[in-house]
Motif scaffolding. Structure first.
Motif, PDB file in Angstrom:
ATOM      1  N   GLU A 104       0.787  -0.925   0.062  1.00 39.97           N
ATOM      2  CA  GLU A 104       0.035   0.412  -0.218  1.00 39.97           C
ATOM      3  C   GLU A 104       0.809   1.401   0.160  1.00 39.97           C
ATOM      4  OE1 GLU A 104      -3.424  -2.054   2.146  1.00 39.97           O
ATOM      5  OE2 GLU A 104      -2.610  -0.686   3.504  1.00 39.97           O
ATOM      6  N   VAL A 105       2.308   0.939   0.840  1.00 40.68           N
ATOM      7  CA  VAL A 105       2.718   2.655   0.954  1.00 40.68           C
ATOM      8  C   VAL A 105       3.351   2.685  -1.009  1.00 40.68           C
ATOM      9  CG1 VAL A 105       4.747   3.376   2.492  1.00 40.68           C
ATOM     10  CG2 VAL A 105       3.152   2.735   3.005  1.00 40.68           C
ATOM     11  N   MET A 106       4.084   1.650  -1.236  1.00 46.91           N
ATOM     12  CA  MET A 106       4.626   1.729  -2.441  1.00 46.91           C
ATOM     13  C   MET A 106       4.217   2.309  -2.957  1.00 46.91           C
ATOM     14  SD  MET A 106       7.950  -1.337  -2.134  1.00 46.91           S
ATOM     15  CE  MET A 106       9.183  -0.911  -3.434  1.00 46.91           C
ATOM     16  N   MET A 107       2.733   1.788  -3.378  1.00 46.12           N
ATOM     17  CA  MET A 107       1.954   1.914  -4.054  1.00 46.12           C
ATOM     18  C   MET A 107       0.911   3.278  -4.326  1.00 46.12           C
ATOM     19  SD  MET A 107       1.526  -0.331  -6.993  1.00 46.12           S
ATOM     20  CE  MET A 107      -0.458   0.401  -7.645  1.00 46.12           C
ATOM     21  N   GLY A 108       1.317   3.734  -4.018  1.00 39.47           N
ATOM     22  CA  GLY A 108       1.091   5.519  -2.904  1.00 39.47           C
ATOM     23  C   GLY A 108       0.711   5.912  -1.788  1.00 39.47           C
ATOM     24  N   GLN A 109      -0.156   5.366  -0.554  1.00 33.81           N
ATOM     25  CA  GLN A 109      -0.244   6.220   0.860  1.00 33.81           C
ATOM     26  C   GLN A 109       0.449   6.201   1.521  1.00 33.81           C
ATOM     27  OE1 GLN A 109      -3.039   2.853   2.768  1.00 33.81           O
ATOM     28  NE2 GLN A 109      -4.283   2.608   0.970  1.00 33.81           N
ATOM     29  N   ASP A 110       0.515   7.036   2.531  1.00 34.43           N
ATOM     30  CA  ASP A 110       1.313   7.349   3.064  1.00 34.43           C
ATOM     31  C   ASP A 110       1.530   7.099   4.601  1.00 34.43           C
ATOM     32  OD1 ASP A 110       2.888   8.955   1.238  1.00 34.43           O
ATOM     33  OD2 ASP A 110       1.384  10.646   2.088  1.00 34.43           O
ATOM     34  N   PRO A 111       1.900   6.399   4.883  1.00 31.02           N
ATOM     35  CA  PRO A 111       2.301   5.317   6.693  1.00 31.02           C
ATOM     36  C   PRO A 111       1.959   6.784   6.943  1.00 31.02           C
ATOM     37  CG  PRO A 111       4.802   6.912   6.458  1.00 31.02           C
ATOM     38  CD  PRO A 111       3.972   6.850   4.770  1.00 31.02           C
ATOM     39  N   HIS A 112       1.181   6.334   8.818  1.00 25.68           N
ATOM     40  CA  HIS A 112       1.022   7.316   9.513  1.00 25.68           C
ATOM     41  C   HIS A 112       2.344   7.411  10.941  1.00 25.68           C
ATOM     42  CE1 HIS A 112      -3.327   6.043   9.034  1.00 25.68           C
ATOM     43  NE2 HIS A 112      -2.594   5.091   8.314  1.00 25.68           N
ATOM     44  N   GLU A 113       1.599   8.771  11.405  1.00 21.99           N
ATOM     45  CA  GLU A 113       3.098   8.823  12.039  1.00 21.99           C
ATOM     46  C   GLU A 113       3.679   7.924  13.001  1.00 21.99           C
ATOM     47  OE1 GLU A 113       2.626  12.437  14.050  1.00 21.99           O
ATOM     48  OE2 GLU A 113       1.864  13.536  12.432  1.00 21.99           O
ATOM     49  N   ASP A 114       2.394   7.209  13.600  1.00 18.25           N
ATOM     50  CA  ASP A 114       3.240   6.418  14.729  1.00 18.25           C
ATOM     51  C   ASP A 114       3.268   4.704  14.210  1.00 18.25           C
ATOM     52  OD1 ASP A 114       0.876   5.639  14.453  1.00 18.25           O
ATOM     53  OD2 ASP A 114      -0.230   5.157  15.971  1.00 18.25           O
ATOM     54  N   GLU A 115       3.898   4.754  12.825  1.00 19.76           N
ATOM     55  CA  GLU A 115       3.611   3.576  11.851  1.00 19.76           C
ATOM     56  C   GLU A 115       5.480   3.333  12.040  1.00 19.76           C
ATOM     57  OE1 GLU A 115       0.864   1.520   8.504  1.00 19.76           O
ATOM     58  OE2 GLU A 115       1.453   3.612   8.637  1.00 19.76           O
ATOM     59  N   PHE A 136       3.245   2.669 -14.270  1.00 18.73           N
ATOM     60  CA  PHE A 136       3.490   1.814 -14.687  1.00 18.73           C
ATOM     61  C   PHE A 136       4.910   0.862 -13.973  1.00 18.73           C
ATOM     62  CE2 PHE A 136       5.510   3.195 -19.121  1.00 18.73           C
ATOM     63  CZ  PHE A 136       7.102   2.324 -18.624  1.00 18.73           C
ATOM     64  N   TRP A 137       5.997   2.024 -13.746  1.00 18.50           N
ATOM     65  CA  TRP A 137       6.927   1.070 -13.234  1.00 18.50           C
ATOM     66  C   TRP A 137       7.556   1.090 -11.263  1.00 18.50           C
ATOM     67  CZ3 TRP A 137      10.820   2.749  -9.543  1.00 18.50           C
ATOM     68  CH2 TRP A 137      12.131   2.442  -9.513  1.00 18.50           C
ATOM     69  N   ILE A 138       6.115   2.262 -11.087  1.00 22.84           N
ATOM     70  CA  ILE A 138       5.808   2.055  -9.645  1.00 22.84           C
ATOM     71  C   ILE A 138       5.636   0.934  -9.637  1.00 22.84           C
ATOM     72  CG2 ILE A 138       5.048   3.442  -8.055  1.00 22.84           C
ATOM     73  CD1 ILE A 138       6.974   4.764  -8.736  1.00 22.84           C
ATOM     74  N   ASP A 139       4.351   1.133 -10.454  1.00 22.00           N
ATOM     75  CA  ASP A 139       3.505  -0.382 -10.330  1.00 22.00           C
ATOM     76  C   ASP A 139       4.403  -2.370  -9.881  1.00 22.00           C
ATOM     77  OD1 ASP A 139       1.125   1.492  -9.786  1.00 22.00           O
ATOM     78  OD2 ASP A 139       0.419   1.099 -12.083  1.00 22.00           O
ATOM     79  N   VAL A 141       7.568  -2.302  -9.667  1.00 25.84           N
ATOM     80  CA  VAL A 141       8.807  -2.020  -9.001  1.00 25.84           C
ATOM     81  C   VAL A 141       7.977  -2.166  -7.281  1.00 25.84           C
ATOM     82  CG1 VAL A 141       9.184  -0.138  -7.459  1.00 25.84           C
ATOM     83  CG2 VAL A 141      10.664  -1.182  -7.915  1.00 25.84           C
ATOM     84  N   SER A 142       6.891  -1.783  -6.745  1.00 28.44           N
ATOM     85  CA  SER A 142       5.880  -2.205  -5.756  1.00 28.44           C
ATOM     86  C   SER A 142       5.098  -3.619  -5.729  1.00 28.44           C
ATOM     87  CB  SER A 142       4.687  -1.553  -6.170  1.00 28.44           C
ATOM     88  OG  SER A 142       5.018  -0.198  -5.699  1.00 28.44           O
ATOM     89  N   ILE A 143       4.689  -4.656  -7.034  1.00 33.69           N
ATOM     90  CA  ILE A 143       4.623  -5.445  -6.983  1.00 33.69           C
ATOM     91  C   ILE A 143       5.871  -6.969  -6.590  1.00 33.69           C
ATOM     92  CG2 ILE A 143       3.525  -8.065  -8.789  1.00 33.69           C
ATOM     93  CD1 ILE A 143       1.904  -5.199  -9.915  1.00 33.69           C
ATOM     94  N   ASN A 144       6.985  -6.374  -7.842  1.00 33.08           N
ATOM     95  CA  ASN A 144       7.780  -7.368  -7.310  1.00 33.08           C
ATOM     96  C   ASN A 144       8.425  -7.108  -5.924  1.00 33.08           C
ATOM     97  OD1 ASN A 144       7.783  -8.610  -9.471  1.00 33.08           O
ATOM     98  ND2 ASN A 144       9.242  -6.459 -10.119  1.00 33.08           N
ATOM     99  N   PHE A 145       8.514  -6.114  -5.204  1.00 29.92           N
ATOM    100  CA  PHE A 145       8.926  -6.456  -3.717  1.00 29.92           C
ATOM    101  C   PHE A 145       7.973  -7.500  -3.092  1.00 29.92           C
ATOM    102  CE2 PHE A 145       9.213  -4.262   0.722  1.00 29.92           C
ATOM    103  CZ  PHE A 145      10.893  -4.289   0.267  1.00 29.92           C
TER     104      PHE A 145
END
Length: 341
Positions: A104-115, A136-139, A141-145
């Motif tokens: 989720e984070v690699m695809m676009g969500q920002d982490p919460h402060e306490d994560e 498409f490249w962001i997608d 590397v995110s899938i491969n991770f």
């Protein structure tokens, strides 16, 4: 006379190229540990800093002279390695939750402060890539991770958590180790380093996929040679090709080294042969040839990092203690900090 084990060095039928910015991120790397890796102990951070993990990015992508393009790659090299080191003993159900959150984070969500701070490094790398890499490249590397965790780390858990040393067969080992070595997302870093993302239909071509698979398989063996001395001292360690060959074929350590190097050399020759006989990719021919060339440079560059970078990673007690490890000097992270209701 005491028997000696002679470890062969990995060599390649193509050159090793030095990076013009090889040590450029040494100071930034230290700051990243101090700010975002505080979930491991102070002792763990001390162990990490002399490993020079950011140099893996520069050594493996030696034609890149741009600090801006290489910075998020250096971040990934560190966070994928620390993720593997720290969460390698984590139970499968918890690891699946972490994999989902990382994706989720690699695809676009920002982490919460306490994560956990490692998510901040992932988010920052993604934001840096978004300034010059296509979606498409962001997608990709995110899938491969994600697959590095699910098809690699997850498959290692039964062997790492076994009470008695248990060995997979070689075919089984390579089937999951080619993911857990992390080279599918590492290979993705060629694109930002050369500032060109392979189009999806070119990336999915079976020849390109085989070249990427060979990158992973070669680095598996390269890494197993580099880590063998340290892993011989670990009581229940079984996930090393030398151990596996020795157990499966009832041969000596030295004979297992010889057999592993034969396999390594055959993979390297296959990659070189494929590079010299690529099919017709039309208007993309030059870019494809350059991409496979950089796959080869990643391999020789990684070996150069093992042997010549000054890393302490494969010295005794250089690794951090994993989340569910046996030593008690690292903080255990409750998996709930990855999950926000």
């Amino acid at each position: 006379m005491k028997e000696e084990l002679i470890l062969p060095q990995c060599r390649y039928p193509w050159p090793t190229i030095p990076s013009p910015i090889a040590n450029a991120f040494d100071d930034e790397e230290k700051a990243w540990y101090d700010n975002d890796y505080t979930f491991i102990s102070e002792e763990g951070i001390k162990r990490c800093k002399p490993q020079f993990l950011s140099r893996v990015a520069t050594y493996m992508n030696p034609t890149c002279d741009s600090m801006d393009r290489m910075r998020p790659c250096a971040r990934l090299m560190i966070y994928i390695t620390i993720f593997d080191d720290f969460f390698g003993m984590t139970p499968a159900n918890e690891l699946k939750i972490m994999a989902d959150r990382v994706y989720e984070v690699m695809m676009g969500q920002d982490p919460h402060e306490d994560e956990i701070g490692i998510l901040r490094q992932m988010a920052q790398a993604r934001k840096e890539w978004e300034t010059f890499m296509p979606r498409f490249w962001i997608d990709r590397v995110s899938i491969n991770f994600y697959e590095f965790i699910m098809y690699g780390m997850m498959e290692e858990i039964p062997f790492k958590q076994a009470e008695n040393r248990t060995y997979p067969l070689l075919a089984h080992y390579l089937s999951f180790r080619k993911y857990s070595i992390g080279m599918w997302p590492y290979g993705d870093l060629i694109d930002p380093s050369v500032n060109y993302a392979l189009p999806v239909h070119i990336y999915n071509h079976p020849i390109i996929q085989r070249c990427r698979e060979l990158l992973s398989l070669i680095i598996v063996i390269q890494n197993d040679f580099a880590s063998l001395k340290k892993e011989l001292e670990i009581e229940n360690e079984s996930l090393n090709i030398i151990f596996i060959l020795r157990n499966q074929y009832k041969i000596s350590y030295q004979e297992a080294c010889t057999e592993a190097m034969k396999l390594h050399d055959a993979y390297a020759q296959e990659l070189d042969d494929l590079h010299q006989s690529l099919p017709d990719f039309g208007s993309f021919q030059e870019e494809v040839y350059n991409h496979v060339y950089h796959i080869k440079l990643q391999i020789s560059g990684c070996a150069d990092w093992y042997y010549n970078s000054g890393t302490s990673r494969y010295e005794h007690k250089a690794f951090i203690v994993p989340q569910y490890g046996r030593e008690g000097d690292d903080i255990i992270i409750p998996h709930s900090i990855f999950i926000k209701e």
